[in-house]
Each structure stands twice: as C-alpha cells, then as structure tokens.
Design an enzyme around this catalytic site. Structure first.
Site, PDB file in Angstrom:
ATOM      1  N   LYS A 100       0.842  -1.201   0.000  1.00  0.00           N
ATOM      2  CA  LYS A 100       0.000   0.000   0.000  1.00  0.00           C
ATOM      3  C   LYS A 100       0.881   1.257   0.000  1.00  0.00           C
ATOM      4  O   LYS A 100       0.656   2.179  -0.780  1.00  0.00           O
ATOM      5  CB  LYS A 100      -0.888   0.021   1.257  1.00  0.00           C
ATOM      6  CG  LYS A 100      -1.578   1.359   1.491  1.00  0.00           C
ATOM      7  CD  LYS A 100      -2.398   1.348   2.757  1.00  0.00           C
ATOM      8  CE  LYS A 100      -1.698   1.887   3.962  1.00  0.00           C
ATOM      9  NZ  LYS A 100      -1.498   3.347   3.965  1.00  0.00           N
ATOM     10  N   ASN A 101       1.869   1.265   0.894  1.00  0.00           N
ATOM     11  CA  ASN A 101       2.659   2.484   1.062  1.00  0.00           C
ATOM     12  C   ASN A 101       3.588   2.759  -0.106  1.00  0.00           C
ATOM     13  O   ASN A 101       4.227   3.805  -0.157  1.00  0.00           O
ATOM     14  CB  ASN A 101       3.451   2.426   2.371  1.00  0.00           C
ATOM     15  CG  ASN A 101       2.540   2.644   3.564  1.00  0.00           C
ATOM     16  OD1 ASN A 101       1.356   2.962   3.396  1.00  0.00           O
ATOM     17  ND2 ASN A 101       3.076   2.471   4.750  1.00  0.00           N
ATOM     18  N   ASP A 119      -5.336   8.566   8.833  1.00  0.00           N
ATOM     19  CA  ASP A 119      -5.295   7.781  10.069  1.00  0.00           C
ATOM     20  C   ASP A 119      -5.406   8.651  11.308  1.00  0.00           C
ATOM     21  O   ASP A 119      -4.886   9.753  11.347  1.00  0.00           O
ATOM     22  CB  ASP A 119      -3.945   7.050  10.153  1.00  0.00           C
ATOM     23  CG  ASP A 119      -3.921   5.828   9.282  1.00  0.00           C
ATOM     24  OD1 ASP A 119      -4.986   5.421   8.825  1.00  0.00           O
ATOM     25  OD2 ASP A 119      -2.822   5.302   9.077  1.00  0.00           O
ATOM     26  N   ASP A 177       4.519   0.701  11.858  1.00  0.00           N
ATOM     27  CA  ASP A 177       3.297   0.069  11.353  1.00  0.00           C
ATOM     28  C   ASP A 177       3.119  -1.368  11.851  1.00  0.00           C
ATOM     29  O   ASP A 177       2.101  -1.991  11.576  1.00  0.00           O
ATOM     30  CB  ASP A 177       3.279   0.090   9.813  1.00  0.00           C
ATOM     31  CG  ASP A 177       3.003   1.483   9.267  1.00  0.00           C
ATOM     32  OD1 ASP A 177       2.679   2.386  10.060  1.00  0.00           O
ATOM     33  OD2 ASP A 177       3.109   1.666   8.037  1.00  0.00           O
TER      34      ASP A 177
HETATM   35  C1  UD1 Z   1       4.448   6.761   6.002  1.00  0.00           C
HETATM   36  C2  UD1 Z   1       3.508   5.588   5.906  1.00  0.00           C
HETATM   37  C3  UD1 Z   1       3.059   5.156   7.296  1.00  0.00           C
HETATM   38  C4  UD1 Z   1       4.270   4.888   8.169  1.00  0.00           C
HETATM   39  C5  UD1 Z   1       5.223   6.075   8.146  1.00  0.00           C
HETATM   40  C6  UD1 Z   1       6.517   5.823   8.910  1.00  0.00           C
HETATM   41  C7  UD1 Z   1       2.397   5.931   3.805  1.00  0.00           C
HETATM   42  C8  UD1 Z   1       1.124   6.205   3.094  1.00  0.00           C
HETATM   43  N1  UD1 Z   1       2.348   5.967   5.132  1.00  0.00           N
HETATM   44  O1  UD1 Z   1       3.722   7.848   6.567  1.00  0.00           O
HETATM   45  O2  UD1 Z   1       2.270   3.972   7.172  1.00  0.00           O
HETATM   46  O3  UD1 Z   1       3.829   4.663   9.482  1.00  0.00           O
HETATM   47  O4  UD1 Z   1       5.578   6.422   6.807  1.00  0.00           O
HETATM   48  O5  UD1 Z   1       7.140   4.683   8.427  1.00  0.00           O
HETATM   49  O6  UD1 Z   1       3.412   5.660   3.200  1.00  0.00           O
HETATM   50  N2  UD1 Z   1       6.719  14.736  10.018  1.00  0.00           N
HETATM   51  C9  UD1 Z   1       6.825  16.078  10.281  1.00  0.00           C
HETATM   52  N3  UD1 Z   1       6.894  16.958   9.223  1.00  0.00           N
HETATM   53  C10 UD1 Z   1       6.853  16.543   7.932  1.00  0.00           C
HETATM   54  C11 UD1 Z   1       6.740  15.161   7.666  1.00  0.00           C
HETATM   55  C12 UD1 Z   1       6.690  14.277   8.740  1.00  0.00           C
HETATM   56  O7  UD1 Z   1       6.868  16.491  11.428  1.00  0.00           O
HETATM   57  O8  UD1 Z   1       6.925  17.392   7.020  1.00  0.00           O
HETATM   58  C13 UD1 Z   1       6.685  13.790  11.149  1.00  0.00           C
HETATM   59  C14 UD1 Z   1       5.338  13.086  11.287  1.00  0.00           C
HETATM   60  O9  UD1 Z   1       4.441  13.845  12.047  1.00  0.00           O
HETATM   61  C15 UD1 Z   1       5.740  11.808  11.989  1.00  0.00           C
HETATM   62  C16 UD1 Z   1       7.128  11.512  11.439  1.00  0.00           C
HETATM   63  O10 UD1 Z   1       7.600  12.732  10.895  1.00  0.00           O
HETATM   64  O11 UD1 Z   1       5.842  11.990  13.368  1.00  0.00           O
HETATM   65  C17 UD1 Z   1       7.167  10.427  10.393  1.00  0.00           C
HETATM   66  O12 UD1 Z   1       6.357  10.784   9.301  1.00  0.00           O
HETATM   67  P1  UD1 Z   1       6.614  10.245   7.827  1.00  0.00           P
HETATM   68  O13 UD1 Z   1       7.839   9.399   7.793  1.00  0.00           O
HETATM   69  O14 UD1 Z   1       6.522  11.412   6.894  1.00  0.00           O
HETATM   70  O15 UD1 Z   1       5.381   9.283   7.621  1.00  0.00           O
HETATM   71  P2  UD1 Z   1       4.285   9.343   6.492  1.00  0.00           P
HETATM   72  O16 UD1 Z   1       4.930   9.540   5.155  1.00  0.00           O
HETATM   73  O17 UD1 Z   1       3.183  10.239   6.905  1.00  0.00           O
END
Ligand code: UD1
Length: 419
Positions: free
Chosen positions: A16-17, A112, A301
């Site tokens: 999915k991701n 989520d 996850d």
């Molecule tokens: C993706 C996955 C999710 C997984 C996560 C970490 C998808 C659709 N989802 O989510 O299932 O749990 O990676 O492996 O691929 N953050 C910031 N600022 C930003 C971006 C992120 O503060 O600009 C923080 C987020 O709040 C979070 C952390 O960084 O605490 C990790 O986020 P990120 O790695 O970006 O996860 P997602 O891409 O949202």
C-alpha cells in the site's frame, strides 16, 4: 473465534505504502504507466479516483492486480478535500503536480487517527526548489516559475512522505538536487526504481543522501510494486501468537529483518525460503522490547501487532513509539480483551497475560485494526471488531486469507449485528 492455530501459506501482494506513491509518480509522464502487484484495497480506489479527477484514465485489469494510468498532456492541478480527507497519502500528488503543471492545490490531509502529522518538511523542501507554498482555506497552494530549480535540502527527520514529495518534485527540476537525511524504506527504493526506469537520474538509492540530476521529461513504464512488508510482518506475528506454522510468499524477509529478529527473540523459528519465509512457533511467546524507528529500525506500522503479541507473552515488555504519538490509543481497546498495558508518553509497558477474553472492540486505524484482529485470534470466545473499514484501507482479502490459514472468522455487515 479465538483459539485456532494458523497454518498454511499466504501470498502477499504489493505494498500500500508504495503503490499509492507510484500511482502519483505516474503523473510525471504523459502516456500510460502500468503497475502490477497492485493490492485490492480501498486506498488504491481513492487514489484512482483522485487521478481521474485530475484528468487521468485509470483502468483495473483483474481484481486490482494491474492498474494502468493514462496521463494526458494537460492535467488539472487541484486535489479536493472530499478525497484527501479520506486518505492522507493523497498529499503525494503535491510534488508531481507542481513539477508537471507549475502549480498544485492539495487539501490538507486527514487519514489515520494516529496523531498530528506535519507537512513542514514537504513545504520547506519545495521552497528550496523554488516553489512558493501557501496555506489558504484548508489547501496547500504551491506554484513555481515554469520549472522547479535544483537545490540542497536537509531533512530534520527521515520522513517517508517528505522524501517522496521532494524526490518527485526534483526529478524534472532544472539542475542538481541533493537531499540529505532521506528515508531509506524499501518503498522509497521502489519509487526510485520506477523513476529511474522512467528516465530519471538518481544516485544514492537506499542511502541517506539522494542526488538527483533533473531531466526534461519522463516516459511511462510498466513497474512491479514492491511486496508489502507490513502485511507480511502482520502474518508473521499472527503465526507466532497462534502457535502457528505459516509460510509467507512473495515477500522479502530482508525488508523485515528487525521485526523477524524480534520474533526469534520471542521464541519463533524463522526460515528463509526462495520466495518468502516461514514462521513456526511451538510455545507461548516470550515478551520482547521494541523501539520504533525509521527503516531499517523496527517499523511503527507493526507496533500495535507487537503490543498484541506482548499482551499474551511470558513476561513484561517495554514498547517505545518514536513516530506517531497517538498510536497507543488502541491499547484502550486491547484492554477490553483483558490485556495489561500501561502507557506513559511514548512508552508502553505490556505485562503478558496467559489468556485474553473475547469482547467487542473498535479499530481506530489500519494497524490498530490488525493488532485487534491478532488479539482476537488468541482470545477466548468471540471478539467483534467494529470499524473494519480501516482494515480495508490496507489489507487486501484479509478475511479470505485468514480463513485460508484456518482462522474462524466472519465478516458481518454492521446492520445485521442488531437483527
Ligand atoms: C508513512 C507511511 C506510514 C508509516 C510512516 C513511517 C504511507 C502512506 N504511510 O507515513 O504507514 O507509518 O511512513 O514509516 O506511506 N513529520 C513532520 N513533518 C513533515 C513530515 C513528517 O513532522 O513534514 C513527522 C510526522 O508527524 C511523523 C514523522 O515525521 O511523526 C514520520 O512521518 P513520515 O515518515 O513522513 O510518515 P508518512 O509519510 O506520513
């Protein structure tokens, strides 16, 4: 109905991701890009609808296994709130739209219920590439001169989403972009493989620094989606919890090294096969501590599923969540089954119990739902999980696969619960 030993084999499809981002990356090339091993999940439908509204044709071949995306010369560049609120990953169209159209309007996402998930790194990075980004009326509005320009970016945290946004924006920018402290997840490697196949020039794939030399245009391709390591890991944990013997096919155990090591610590036998791996468990699991971290660390996850395992383990375990603060919300539901879990900030202390007892519970997000299903598989009596639509977002054919492994499980329409 709890109490069945899972046994047999299960085949995992694409992640999915990864696939959602691959679908977004297709926007970068005019023509038809085809993705294979596409999971049959709700989020793929939502992304397909989003792409259609941008002007693309999206065709399924078979039940979700092969998706062809036909991208026109001129695209619309607005992703509306009614779709984006259903799936946070919709934000991944921001980078490609900006690169293709010089403008993008994407509603601020929902998705989520696992805590506040910032977009600051996406925005700061795009600004480094010459974009102007504003937040107006619930939309991120990004514009650039004809073309983005290469630049140097340092990410404060190896965010998966920010890495993908900036990668997709940079591949057709003019000049060289260097992004440091990027995420290294297999899904990032997969999108790099797609982009390179389309004609992008990217060095450092799978490392913490990506160097991207912008190209004028990209061509459509056929690409096989990387296998879903989180689904594979969920089956592996289910095997360990139910004292099962499960072979997980079309999966790369190297993508799950830390999680599988933890299962070995818990007492499972894990053996590598040519096309996957096998997990056998013959005794009550031992409690194991886990700490979630960006890849190659233990994946957030799989954290709820591991709390479920620890809740029936011999001993006590400390689980530390470093990515999403609200991910522990689901322990309140697990407690309804009799689990002993105390949380304090980003730590959870899980004291294993010999038995859980079935009860009605509510899934609050995809992985919480998976954790509750695993707990239900070992709890005495019947566990009813409400809100399984969350599971539909990430697990294709979950109930048939569980049945195939010998679980006693049924899916019931909510209305019929009251008749
Ligand atoms: C993706 C996955 C999710 C997984 C996560 C970490 C998808 C659709 N989802 O989510 O299932 O749990 O990676 O492996 O691929 N953050 C910031 N600022 C930003 C971006 C992120 O503060 O600009 C923080 C987020 O709040 C979070 C952390 O960084 O605490 C990790 O986020 P990120 O790695 O970006 O996860 P997602 O891409 O949202």
């Amino acid at each position: 109905m709890g109490g069945q030993r899972l046994h047999g084999s299960v085949r995992v499809t694409g992640a999915k991701n990864s696939v959602l981002k691959l679908m977004a990356a297709a926007l970068l090339a005019q023509g038809t890009t085809t993705l294979t091993e596409v999971p049959d999940i709700l989020d793929v439908e939502i992304m397909a609808e989003l792409l259609r509204r941008l002007g693309c044709g999206v065709d399924h071949d078979g039940p979700g296994r092969r998706v062809s995306i036909t991208v026109p010369k001129t695209l619309a560049h607005r992703a509306d709130y009614d779709l984006v609120r259903r799936m946070r990953a919709s934000i991944c169209v921001l980078g490609p739209l900006l690169a293709r159209c010089g403008a993008a309007e994407v509603a601020l996402p929902g998705g989520d219920n696992i805590g506040s998930r910032g977009l600051d790194m996406h925005i700061l990075g795009l600004q480094k590439l010459g974009a102007e980004v504003n937040n107006e009326h619930g939309y991120l509005i990004a514009t650039c001169q004809q073309r983005l320009t290469g630049g140097s970016i340092w990410l404060d945290f190896p965010s998966v989403g920010a890495t993908e946004t900036l990668l997709m924006a940079a591949v057709t920018a003019s000049g060289v972009t260097v992004i440091e402290n990027v995420a290294r997840e297999p899904e990032i490697v997969d999108i790099c493989a797609l982009l390179i196949n389309m004609g992008a020039v990217i060095d450092g794939v799978g490392t913490s620094t990506l160097r991207i030399e912008g190209v004028d245009h990209l061509d459509p391709v056929v690409h096989r989606t990387v296998s879903d390591r989180i689904v594979a890991g969920t089956w592996a944990i289910a095997a360990a919890m139910t004292l099962g013997d499960v072979t997980i096919l079309n999966s790369d155990p190297m993508h799950l090294q830390v999680a599988l090591d933890k299962l070995v610590d818990a007492g499972a036998q894990v053996s590598v096969l040519p096309d996957g791996f096998r997990v056998i468990m013959d005794k009550r699991p031992l409690a194991v501590d886990v700490v979630t971290l960006p890849y190659p660390g233990f994946p957030t996850d799989l954290q709820p599923q591991f709390i479920a395992l620890n809740s029936i383990a011999n001993g006590a375990a400390l689980v530390t969540e470093n990515l999403f603060e609200a991910r522990f919300r689901f322990v309140q539901e697990l407690a309804r089954l009799g689990a002993d879990v105390r949380t304090d900030g980003h730590h959870a202390l899980v004291r294993g119990r010999a038995h859980l007892s079935g009860a009605p519970v509510e899934a609050t997000d995809i992985r919480a739902g998976a954790g509750l299903v695993l707990a239900g598989l070992v709890a005495d009596g019947t566990t009813t999980i409400y809100g399984v639509s969350h599971l539909d977002r990430g697990y294709s054919d979950f109930v048939p696969a569980l049945l195939g492994l010998g679980a006693h499980v049924d899916r019931i329409e909510a209305d019929s619960l009251f008749t």
